[in-house]
Structure formats: structure tokens, C-alpha cells
Design a protein around this motif. Structure first.
Motif, PDB file in Angstrom:
ATOM      1  N   LYS A  82       0.869  -1.168   0.000  1.00  0.00           N
ATOM      2  CA  LYS A  82       0.000   0.000   0.000  1.00  0.00           C
ATOM      3  C   LYS A  82       0.906   1.218   0.000  1.00  0.00           C
ATOM      4  O   LYS A  82       1.658   1.443   0.945  1.00  0.00           O
ATOM      5  CB  LYS A  82      -0.924  -0.011   1.226  1.00  0.00           C
ATOM      6  CG  LYS A  82      -1.860  -1.212   1.244  1.00  0.00           C
ATOM      7  CD  LYS A  82      -2.730  -1.202   2.492  1.00  0.00           C
ATOM      8  CE  LYS A  82      -3.651  -2.426   2.475  1.00  0.00           C
ATOM      9  NZ  LYS A  82      -4.613  -2.372   1.364  1.00  0.00           N
ATOM     10  N   PHE A  83       0.870   1.990  -1.070  1.00  0.00           N
ATOM     11  CA  PHE A  83       1.847   3.057  -1.295  1.00  0.00           C
ATOM     12  C   PHE A  83       1.159   4.417  -1.302  1.00  0.00           C
ATOM     13  O   PHE A  83       0.093   4.596  -1.884  1.00  0.00           O
ATOM     14  CB  PHE A  83       2.544   2.827  -2.640  1.00  0.00           C
ATOM     15  CG  PHE A  83       3.653   3.803  -2.938  1.00  0.00           C
ATOM     16  CD1 PHE A  83       4.951   3.522  -2.574  1.00  0.00           C
ATOM     17  CD2 PHE A  83       3.385   4.999  -3.585  1.00  0.00           C
ATOM     18  CE1 PHE A  83       5.980   4.417  -2.848  1.00  0.00           C
ATOM     19  CE2 PHE A  83       4.391   5.904  -3.860  1.00  0.00           C
ATOM     20  CZ  PHE A  83       5.709   5.610  -3.494  1.00  0.00           C
ATOM     21  N   SER A  84       1.790   5.395  -0.642  1.00  0.00           N
ATOM     22  CA  SER A  84       1.271   6.757  -0.681  1.00  0.00           C
ATOM     23  C   SER A  84       2.410   7.741  -0.897  1.00  0.00           C
ATOM     24  O   SER A  84       3.541   7.510  -0.467  1.00  0.00           O
ATOM     25  CB  SER A  84       0.526   7.098   0.618  1.00  0.00           C
ATOM     26  OG  SER A  84       1.392   7.057   1.734  1.00  0.00           O
ATOM     27  N   ASP A  85       2.116   8.829  -1.571  1.00  0.00           N
ATOM     28  CA  ASP A  85       3.070   9.888  -1.879  1.00  0.00           C
ATOM     29  C   ASP A  85       2.724  11.098  -1.012  1.00  0.00           C
ATOM     30  O   ASP A  85       1.639  11.671  -1.129  1.00  0.00           O
ATOM     31  CB  ASP A  85       2.970  10.250  -3.366  1.00  0.00           C
ATOM     32  CG  ASP A  85       3.952  11.328  -3.794  1.00  0.00           C
ATOM     33  OD1 ASP A  85       4.453  12.079  -2.929  1.00  0.00           O
ATOM     34  OD2 ASP A  85       4.213  11.432  -5.006  1.00  0.00           O
ATOM     35  N   ALA A  86       3.646  11.501  -0.142  1.00  0.00           N
ATOM     36  CA  ALA A  86       3.372  12.594   0.806  1.00  0.00           C
ATOM     37  C   ALA A  86       3.502  13.975   0.187  1.00  0.00           C
ATOM     38  O   ALA A  86       3.163  14.971   0.831  1.00  0.00           O
ATOM     39  CB  ALA A  86       4.305  12.486   2.006  1.00  0.00           C
ATOM     40  N   GLN A  87       4.012  14.045  -1.023  1.00  0.00           N
ATOM     41  CA  GLN A  87       4.160  15.329  -1.714  1.00  0.00           C
ATOM     42  C   GLN A  87       4.912  16.352  -0.863  1.00  0.00           C
ATOM     43  O   GLN A  87       4.555  17.519  -0.795  1.00  0.00           O
ATOM     44  CB  GLN A  87       2.791  15.860  -2.147  1.00  0.00           C
ATOM     45  CG  GLN A  87       2.058  14.919  -3.083  1.00  0.00           C
ATOM     46  CD  GLN A  87       0.675  15.405  -3.469  1.00  0.00           C
ATOM     47  OE1 GLN A  87       0.031  16.125  -2.712  1.00  0.00           O
ATOM     48  NE2 GLN A  87       0.229  15.011  -4.650  1.00  0.00           N
ATOM     49  N   GLN A  88       5.949  15.883  -0.198  1.00  0.00           N
ATOM     50  CA  GLN A  88       6.853  16.719   0.595  1.00  0.00           C
ATOM     51  C   GLN A  88       6.206  17.346   1.836  1.00  0.00           C
ATOM     52  O   GLN A  88       6.705  18.323   2.378  1.00  0.00           O
ATOM     53  CB  GLN A  88       7.446  17.846  -0.276  1.00  0.00           C
ATOM     54  CG  GLN A  88       8.288  17.372  -1.438  1.00  0.00           C
ATOM     55  CD  GLN A  88       9.644  16.839  -0.999  1.00  0.00           C
ATOM     56  OE1 GLN A  88      10.196  17.256  -0.003  1.00  0.00           O
ATOM     57  NE2 GLN A  88      10.171  15.899  -1.752  1.00  0.00           N
ATOM     58  N   LYS A  89       5.102  16.772   2.299  1.00  0.00           N
ATOM     59  CA  LYS A  89       4.400  17.347   3.449  1.00  0.00           C
ATOM     60  C   LYS A  89       4.333  16.329   4.587  1.00  0.00           C
ATOM     61  O   LYS A  89       3.797  15.238   4.420  1.00  0.00           O
ATOM     62  CB  LYS A  89       2.989  17.783   3.057  1.00  0.00           C
ATOM     63  CG  LYS A  89       2.977  18.910   2.029  1.00  0.00           C
ATOM     64  CD  LYS A  89       1.547  19.291   1.657  1.00  0.00           C
ATOM     65  CE  LYS A  89       1.530  20.411   0.618  1.00  0.00           C
ATOM     66  NZ  LYS A  89       0.138  20.770   0.234  1.00  0.00           N
ATOM     67  N   GLN A  90       4.837  16.719   5.747  1.00  0.00           N
ATOM     68  CA  GLN A  90       4.830  15.822   6.892  1.00  0.00           C
ATOM     69  C   GLN A  90       3.416  15.433   7.299  1.00  0.00           C
ATOM     70  O   GLN A  90       3.158  14.286   7.659  1.00  0.00           O
ATOM     71  CB  GLN A  90       5.554  16.460   8.078  1.00  0.00           C
ATOM     72  CG  GLN A  90       5.669  15.525   9.285  1.00  0.00           C
ATOM     73  CD  GLN A  90       6.415  16.147  10.447  1.00  0.00           C
ATOM     74  OE1 GLN A  90       6.380  17.364  10.635  1.00  0.00           O
ATOM     75  NE2 GLN A  90       7.106  15.330  11.229  1.00  0.00           N
ATOM     76  N   GLU A  91       2.494  16.391   7.226  1.00  0.00           N
ATOM     77  CA  GLU A  91       1.129  16.081   7.637  1.00  0.00           C
ATOM     78  C   GLU A  91       0.507  14.989   6.767  1.00  0.00           C
ATOM     79  O   GLU A  91      -0.313  14.189   7.237  1.00  0.00           O
ATOM     80  CB  GLU A  91       0.248  17.334   7.609  1.00  0.00           C
ATOM     81  CG  GLU A  91       0.153  18.060   6.273  1.00  0.00           C
ATOM     82  CD  GLU A  91       1.166  19.173   6.093  1.00  0.00           C
ATOM     83  OE1 GLU A  91       0.850  20.137   5.371  1.00  0.00           O
ATOM     84  OE2 GLU A  91       2.267  19.077   6.673  1.00  0.00           O
ATOM     85  N   ASN A  92       0.901  14.936   5.497  1.00  0.00           N
ATOM     86  CA  ASN A  92       0.407  13.875   4.615  1.00  0.00           C
ATOM     87  C   ASN A  92       0.961  12.516   5.031  1.00  0.00           C
ATOM     88  O   ASN A  92       0.255  11.493   4.971  1.00  0.00           O
ATOM     89  CB  ASN A  92       0.789  14.167   3.163  1.00  0.00           C
ATOM     90  CG  ASN A  92       0.010  15.325   2.570  1.00  0.00           C
ATOM     91  OD1 ASN A  92      -0.958  15.804   3.167  1.00  0.00           O
ATOM     92  ND2 ASN A  92       0.434  15.803   1.413  1.00  0.00           N
TER      93      ASN A  92
END
Length: 335
Positions: A82-92
Motif C-alpha cells: 500500500k503506497f502513498s506519496d506525501a508530496q513533501q508534506k509531513q502532515e500527509n
């Protein structure tokens, strides 16, 4: 307790029944299961469900790192990724990790955007009985029980290697350097700066300006343009990654100068674009940061789920390249 790169073992394939039942499973940025898939919530069937939160897609290095993870943690190799991209944001990333906890994955792995601010969510994972593995970047926490292992390069050593080469080549010439830093607060930015500065201490190489370019080519170019407008006496650029160095090349060429000659360039990563620029003489030296962490992550995840002890710190071996070494290595480069 650090050791060099893990042996790249061949991962065991799962049974045909497991393959049929699972299908291809990968999540979107929200960390939800793929359409038609169910969260396994355990490894009783021999399949390890691993939730991974990636920093983003800021560079060629990161793209290679993501590909290594996705190519290795496959159904054929016994994983449901299960993969997610945080887009450079810690909250993500925190949101993704909490989503993985809710889904009851077997293992959580992530490459932290920044070093600090992780204790609360990692304690949630620990309380849920879900082991955490850090990849590429470390966290700054006094409680090392919040994660099982950290797999990645020695960023301080990388900075030292770059600085040592600069001193060897240019000490005594009064070189004035500018520094393109990585993302503020990120482990590689902090450590590479520390390593480089310690290596040039005592020489006459001087850092006259330093600013973040957030590890991206576009920002590397913009920051370098600012440096060139501000300073008339830049001899060398130290970029915390290849992409920012490649952006600096564009800015230097636009200013009518020759990168690698009028202004020397030293970078870290050794991705293909950077290595080609080194071969072309536009970059002078590159210290490697190996992004192919997928096999190591898979092996550690398997051991953790099996209840085996694992190394707390696994150091990936990195090399360094001048032009001749790059010419030799580039034809068979994997990233």
C-alpha cells in the motif's frame, strides 16, 4: 552496530492460490486499498501487507527509490504493498501512517520528510503492535523502540567524501563555494552540510552562501541564479543532490559561463542524469547515494514479521565518481 548493505536474497514466491486471491494491490495517495481488494490485516496467509509512505517525487533519485520498492514488494514476492506519496508534506505522511494503522497492516515503512515530530504517530503504531521500518532518512527521537530498523546511507559520510575531494583538489587556491541545500529539516540536508563543513575545516575553501533548493532541479536553478546575481567570485557549487546541481548547470550556462570549468560542481546521488553531466564535464565529482533499497526493505520486513531480530542501523554502501569512473559505470547504471 552499523553494517554494510544486506545480502540481496531472492525472495520466496507465494502460492498460486495466494496470487489469485490477492491480485495486484497498490494504494492511492490516501493509503486506501486498491479497488476490489481487501486489507489482509495479518500475515497468516504468508502475505505481508506493508504500508509505505514516500516523501514525494522531487528528484531522479526519489523516482529510482520508489521504483525499487514497488518492483520488489510485489505479490509474487509475498507482499501486498500500500503506497502513498506525501508530496513533501509531513502532515500527509502522518495521515498515511494513521490510515495504515487503521487498516491493520503488518508493517509500516516510510522515508521521513523531516527528522522531528514523529513520536506521537509512531507511538500509535507501537501501541497497535505494528512494527515500523525507516528507509533513506532517519527520525530525531530519544525513543528508539518506536521503530525496528533504519535502512539508508550515511549522509554525514557523503558530505565528508564530497568535502575531502574538494580539499584535495582545490585547497590553497582560495576557492569560494556556494551551497545548494536540501529540504530544510530533512536528515540528508542536515547531515550532508555537517559532513562537508567538517571536511573543509582548516582549508582555505570557504562557503560564502548557502540556501535550500528543496532537492529539486527547478529550485536549484532559481537559487543558483540568485547566487550568480549576488556574487561575482563563485568558484564552486556544492549541491546536496544531483537534481539541484543540474539546475545550477542551467543557471551557469544561461549566465554565459561554462559549468565544470568556470564554476566547479560537486553533487551527491549519482543518478543517470547526474552521471551523464559528469561524463560531459559539466559536473566535476559525484558521491553516490544508493536508492535501491527495495530488497533490503523486503528482507527486513520478512524478518520482523517472523519475529527475528534485525539490525537497528543498516548502512548502505556508497561510492564516489570522477569523470573516468562515471564513463565506466554509466553504461550499466541501474538508476
Amino acid at each position: 552496530m552499523a553494517r554494510t548493505t544486506l545480502t540481496r536474497t531472492v525472495l520466496a514466491a507465494v502460492s498460486v492460490v495466494s496470487l489469485f486471491a490477492l491480485g495486484a494491490c497498490a494504494s492511492d495517495a490516501g493509503g486506501e486499498p486498491a479497488a476490489g481488494g481487501e486489507t489482509s490485516g495479518g500475515a497468516d496467509d504468508g502475505v505481508i501487507t506493508l504500508g509505505f509512505s514516500q516523501v514525494g517525487a522531487e528528484s531522479g533519485w526519489r523516482a529510482a527509490n520508489t521504483k525499487s520498492i514497488q518492483d520488489t514488494l510485489t505479490v509474487d514476492n509475498g507482499f501486498e504493498l500500500k503506497f502513498s506519496d506525501a508530496q513533501q508534506k509531513q502532515e500527509n505522511q502522518i495521515q498515511a501512517i494513521r490510515s495504515y494503522i487503521t487498516q491493520g497492516v503488518d508493517v509500516i515503512a516510510f522515508s521521513p520528510v523531516v527528522e522531528t515530530g514523529w513520536d506521537a504517530v509512531l507511538q500509535e503504531a507501537k501501541s497497535a503492535g505494528i512494527p515500523v521500518i525507516l528507509t533513506d532518512r532517519a527520525v530525531d527521537s530519544s525513543d528508539e523502540t518506536l521503530y525496528e530498523s533504519f535502512i539508508g546511507s550515511d549522509f554525514v559520510k557523503e558530505g565528508e567524501m564530497a568535502g575531502e575531494w574538494v580539499v584535495e583538489q582545490y585547497d590553497g587556491e582560495g576557492y569560494q563555494a556556494v551551497e545548494l541545500q536540501g529540504t530544510t529539516g530533512a536528515a540528508p540536508a542536515i547531515d550532508r552540510k555537517e559532513g562537508f563543513e567538517s571536511a573543509i575545516e582548516g582549508s582555505d575553501v570557504e562557503i560564502i552562501d548557502s540556501q535550500t533548493g528543496n532537492f529539486t532541479r527547478a529550485e536549484g536553478k532559481t537559487v543558483m541564479e540568485g547566487f550568480l546575481n549576488k556574487h561575482d567570485d563563485i568558484d564552486l557549487v556544492f549541491a546536496h543532490n544531483d537534481d539541484m546541481g543540474l539546475g545550477a548547470i542551467e543557471a551557469i550556462e544561461a549566465a554565459g559561463m561554462t559549468p565544470g570549468e568556470d564554476i566547479k560542481i560537486v553533487t551527491i546521488d549519482a543518478v543517470k542524469d547526474g552521471m551523464q553531466a559528469l561524463v560531459d564535464g559539466k559536473i566535476n565529482y559525484i558521491v553516490e547515494c544508493n536508492p535501491l533499497l527495495g530488497p533490503d526493505l523486503a528482507e527486513i520486513a520478512q524478518k520482523v514479521v517472523a519475529g527475528e531480530e534485525v539490525e537497528k542501523r543498516i548502512v548502505v554502501k556508497d561510492e564516489a565518481f570522477d569523470q573516468a569512473a562515471a564513463e565506466e559505470a554509466l553504461p550499466t547504471r541501474e538508476y
